[in-house]
Design a protein around this motif. Structure first.
Motif, PDB file in Angstrom:
ATOM      1  N   GLN A  54      29.079  16.353  52.603  1.00  0.00           N
ATOM      2  CA  GLN A  54      28.571  17.571  52.541  1.00  0.00           C
ATOM      3  C   GLN A  54      29.542  18.682  53.180  1.00  0.00           C
ATOM      4  N   GLN A  55      30.800  18.261  53.620  1.00  0.00           N
ATOM      5  CA  GLN A  55      31.807  19.118  53.997  1.00  0.00           C
ATOM      6  C   GLN A  55      32.971  19.044  53.134  1.00  0.00           C
ATOM      7  N   GLY A  56      32.509  18.679  51.855  1.00  0.00           N
ATOM      8  CA  GLY A  56      33.567  18.890  50.666  1.00  0.00           C
ATOM      9  C   GLY A  56      34.229  17.651  50.421  1.00  0.00           C
ATOM     10  N   LEU A  57      34.092  16.519  50.817  1.00  0.00           N
ATOM     11  CA  LEU A  57      34.751  15.112  50.329  1.00  0.00           C
ATOM     12  C   LEU A  57      34.188  15.124  48.998  1.00  0.00           C
ATOM     13  N   GLU A  58      35.145  14.870  48.017  1.00  0.00           N
ATOM     14  CA  GLU A  58      35.444  14.376  46.738  1.00  0.00           C
ATOM     15  C   GLU A  58      35.467  13.210  46.563  1.00  0.00           C
ATOM     16  N   ILE A  59      34.425  12.493  46.009  1.00  0.00           N
ATOM     17  CA  ILE A  59      34.863  10.795  45.877  1.00  0.00           C
ATOM     18  C   ILE A  59      35.186  10.631  44.357  1.00  0.00           C
ATOM     19  N   CYS A  60      36.086   9.893  44.204  1.00  0.00           N
ATOM     20  CA  CYS A  60      36.461   9.494  42.854  1.00  0.00           C
ATOM     21  C   CYS A  60      36.140   8.102  42.602  1.00  0.00           C
ATOM     22  N   ASP A  61      35.117   7.527  42.085  1.00  0.00           N
ATOM     23  CA  ASP A  61      34.806   6.130  42.175  1.00  0.00           C
ATOM     24  C   ASP A  61      35.387   5.466  40.895  1.00  0.00           C
ATOM     25  N   GLN A  62      35.384   4.240  40.988  1.00  0.00           N
ATOM     26  CA  GLN A  62      36.043   3.469  39.780  1.00  0.00           C
ATOM     27  C   GLN A  62      37.528   3.792  39.538  1.00  0.00           C
ATOM     28  N   GLN A  63      38.243   4.480  40.375  1.00  0.00           N
ATOM     29  CA  GLN A  63      39.555   4.563  40.279  1.00  0.00           C
ATOM     30  C   GLN A  63      40.371   3.837  41.032  1.00  0.00           C
ATOM     31  N   GLU A  64      41.063   2.948  40.489  1.00  0.00           N
ATOM     32  CA  GLU A  64      41.810   1.875  41.048  1.00  0.00           C
ATOM     33  C   GLU A  64      43.448   2.521  41.312  1.00  0.00           C
ATOM     34  N   VAL A  65      43.724   2.468  42.705  1.00  0.00           N
ATOM     35  CA  VAL A  65      45.076   2.908  42.903  1.00  0.00           C
ATOM     36  C   VAL A  65      46.096   1.795  42.475  1.00  0.00           C
ATOM     37  N   LEU A  66      47.041   1.900  41.583  1.00  0.00           N
ATOM     38  CA  LEU A  66      48.111   0.797  41.196  1.00  0.00           C
ATOM     39  C   LEU A  66      49.350   0.842  42.132  1.00  0.00           C
ATOM     40  N   ALA A  67      49.562   2.227  42.181  1.00  0.00           N
ATOM     41  CA  ALA A  67      50.956   2.329  43.052  1.00  0.00           C
ATOM     42  C   ALA A  67      51.194   4.013  43.612  1.00  0.00           C
ATOM     43  N   ILE A  68      51.790   3.700  44.666  1.00  0.00           N
ATOM     44  CA  ILE A  68      52.330   5.238  45.163  1.00  0.00           C
ATOM     45  C   ILE A  68      53.729   5.212  45.139  1.00  0.00           C
ATOM     46  N   ARG A  69      54.059   6.402  44.701  1.00  0.00           N
ATOM     47  CA  ARG A  69      55.546   6.687  44.461  1.00  0.00           C
ATOM     48  C   ARG A  69      55.806   8.063  45.030  1.00  0.00           C
ATOM     49  N   LYS A  70      57.184   8.245  45.448  1.00  0.00           N
ATOM     50  CA  LYS A  70      57.404   9.476  45.858  1.00  0.00           C
ATOM     51  C   LYS A  70      58.321  10.397  45.025  1.00  0.00           C
ATOM     52  N   GLU A  71      58.275  11.758  44.963  1.00  0.00           N
ATOM     53  CA  GLU A  71      59.187  12.678  44.471  1.00  0.00           C
ATOM     54  C   GLU A  71      59.520  13.750  44.940  1.00  0.00           C
ATOM     55  N   THR A  72      60.826  14.373  45.088  1.00  0.00           N
ATOM     56  CA  THR A  72      61.095  15.465  45.537  1.00  0.00           C
ATOM     57  C   THR A  72      61.633  16.537  44.418  1.00  0.00           C
ATOM     58  N   LYS A  73      60.918  17.744  44.767  1.00  0.00           N
ATOM     59  CA  LYS A  73      60.985  18.617  43.819  1.00  0.00           C
ATOM     60  C   LYS A  73      61.229  20.097  44.402  1.00  0.00           C
ATOM     61  N   ALA A  74      62.373  20.806  44.399  1.00  0.00           N
ATOM     62  CA  ALA A  74      62.805  22.142  44.879  1.00  0.00           C
ATOM     63  C   ALA A  74      62.742  21.861  46.426  1.00  0.00           C
ATOM     64  N   GLY A  75      63.245  20.735  46.777  1.00  0.00           N
ATOM     65  CA  GLY A  75      63.233  20.365  48.304  1.00  0.00           C
ATOM     66  C   GLY A  75      62.092  20.027  48.991  1.00  0.00           C
ATOM     67  N   GLU A  76      60.958  19.728  48.217  1.00  0.00           N
ATOM     68  CA  GLU A  76      59.556  19.505  48.769  1.00  0.00           C
ATOM     69  C   GLU A  76      59.238  17.970  48.342  1.00  0.00           C
ATOM     70  N   THR A  77      58.882  17.425  49.236  1.00  0.00           N
ATOM     71  CA  THR A  77      58.524  15.816  48.824  1.00  0.00           C
ATOM     72  C   THR A  77      57.000  15.815  48.798  1.00  0.00           C
ATOM     73  N   ARG A  78      56.406  14.936  47.817  1.00  0.00           N
ATOM     74  CA  ARG A  78      55.139  14.925  47.517  1.00  0.00           C
ATOM     75  C   ARG A  78      55.011  13.428  47.125  1.00  0.00           C
ATOM     76  N   TYR A  79      53.757  13.133  47.211  1.00  0.00           N
ATOM     77  CA  TYR A  79      53.451  11.601  46.809  1.00  0.00           C
ATOM     78  C   TYR A  79      52.758  11.628  45.486  1.00  0.00           C
ATOM     79  N   CYS A  80      53.197  10.563  44.566  1.00  0.00           N
ATOM     80  CA  CYS A  80      52.339  10.420  43.345  1.00  0.00           C
ATOM     81  C   CYS A  80      51.530   9.151  43.437  1.00  0.00           C
TER      82      CYS A  80
END
Ligand code: FAD
Length: 350
Positions: A54-80
């Motif tokens: 109700q507060q805005g959470l979106e649930i993506c069911d049946q989506q299996e996370v296989l791996a978490i990676r990290k990448e840095t672009k223009a000095g900013e780090t984010r996760y993939c």
């Protein structure tokens, strides 16, 4: 567990809660300890997810996370976050500055170990997989051989079992076994489910197990003989069997429904994996919000503790984002309003 007891005892009805969730009041033999299809138990979906949606959470069911990676672009780090979408059969990638892992202890450890190692791996987390524990769980079958009552026709948990006059006893509970009417079972198993109950002990184990990957597969190295709790529970169950004259049968090797630890909270990366806010020391923005972070056994049913920890990790992240937002826009973020509202709700819930 928060059962939804029938307003009229013995006559469970289907109800719709104030939040609009349809639930059936609990009846005997329903909503056993293996799930709660009718909603008679207050599951975490009911307690948390609906409100969050109700507060805005979106649930993506049946989506299996296989791996978490990290990448840095223009000095900013984010996760993939690499995902297999089981609705479409497609592989997808989602990007975020903050990623909270809460896949349940064993899945969280598997995911983090897999994401850490390898060529494009996250690296770091030298203590990942260490200090893994079983919460001292020990399960057994209490052979009542009751031919006159159907023991499975009960609430999901019957309660604590304690011997009179014995101090410092391990935590022991009794529960009915799954109701055979709901399962297709050979008749001798159905009979055993009806004529006996399930008895379980929990307590302080050494939490000295190690979880690792061997040839890509999860390997758990846990030696129950290092933890005296199992002998204490077995000893207590022997007393109970003797006093009641009803045998308690178990396999020697303990089984756990409550794995804990492996990505523990603590002071630094040489000792543990996450800090007191659940953030991984060597990977800012990556969080562990489930029982993998717990550094000590709960010594009882753990889901409220896990939920409290997840709540804490969430609140800390909201505060951090609030501070960052205030810094970049020079004005306070919605945080204060949100926290007060959350506090009021929490007070109301007692
Ligand atoms: C049979 C049984 C009975 C129990 N009874 C009790 C009880 O009576 N009281 C109590 O306090 N505790 C009980 N527990 C323990 C309780 O269920 C757990 O402590 C609690 O669910 C842990 O919460 P969690 O959020 O860490 O993990 P989970 O509840 O396991 O949630 C993890 C979620 O992540 C999802 N997931 C996993 N891997 C991935 C992935 N790669 N990608 C995407 N999603 C993923 C899973 O599908 C799951 O929905 C019981 C456990 C079992 C097995």
């Amino acid at each position: 567990m928060g059962f939804l007891f029938p307003e009229e005892p013995g006559k469970p009805r289907e109800i719709t809660t104030e939040d609009g969730v349809r639930r059936r009041e609990i009846g005997c033999g329903e909503g056993g300890f293996l799930g709660s299809p009718d909603g008679g138990k207050t599951s975490l979906e009911v307690a948390y997810l609906y409100k969050a949606m109700q507060q805005g959470l979106e649930i993506c069911d049946q989506q299996e996370v296989l791996a978490i990676r990290k990448e840095t672009k223009a000095g900013e780090t984010r996760y993939c976050v690499n995902v297999e979408n089981h609705h479409t059969g497609q592989f997808e990638s989602h990007y975020a500055k903050h990623v909270i892992v809460a896949a349940g202890t064993v899945n969280t450890l598997h995911l983090l170990l897999h994401s850490r190692d390898g060529e494009k791996g996250l690296g770091g987390m030298p203590q990942l997989g260490k200090n893994f524990g079983s919460n001292g769980d020990y399960f057994a079958y209490w052979d009542w051989q009751d031919r006159f009552h159907d023991m499975s026709q009960s609430l999901p948990i019957n309660g604590y079992v304690r011997l009179k006059g014995k101090a410092n006893q391990p935590f022991i509970i009794e529960a009915p076994l799954p109701c055979p009417d709901k399962l297709r079972l050979p008749s001798w198993i159905a009979k055993k489910l009806r004529q006996g109950t399930f008895i379980a002990g929990m307590g302080k184990d050494a939490m000295d197990g190690t979880v690792s990957l061997k040839k890509g597969k999860l390997n758990v190295d846990y030696k129950p003989e290092n933890s005296s709790i199992f002998d204490e529970i077995r000893g207590q169950m022997d007393h109970i069997a003797e006093k009641t004259g009803k045998g308690i049968l178990s396999i020697k090797r303990p089984t756990t429904a409550h794995p804990l630890g492996g990505a523990c909270i603590g002071r630094n990366t040489d000792e543990v994996v996450v800090d007191g806010k659940g953030e991984v020391f060597d990977h800012p923005g990556l969080y562990v919000a489930d029982a993998a972070a717990l550094p000590k056994p709960v010594e009882g049913p753990p889901s409220m503790t896990v939920a409290a920890w997840a709540n804490h990790v969430g609140e800390q992240l909201i505060m951090k984002l609030g501070r960052e937002n205030a810094d970049s826009f020079g004005q306070p973020f919605l945080l204060q309003e949100l926290s007060e509202k959350q506090l009021v709700e929490r007070d109301e819930r007692g």
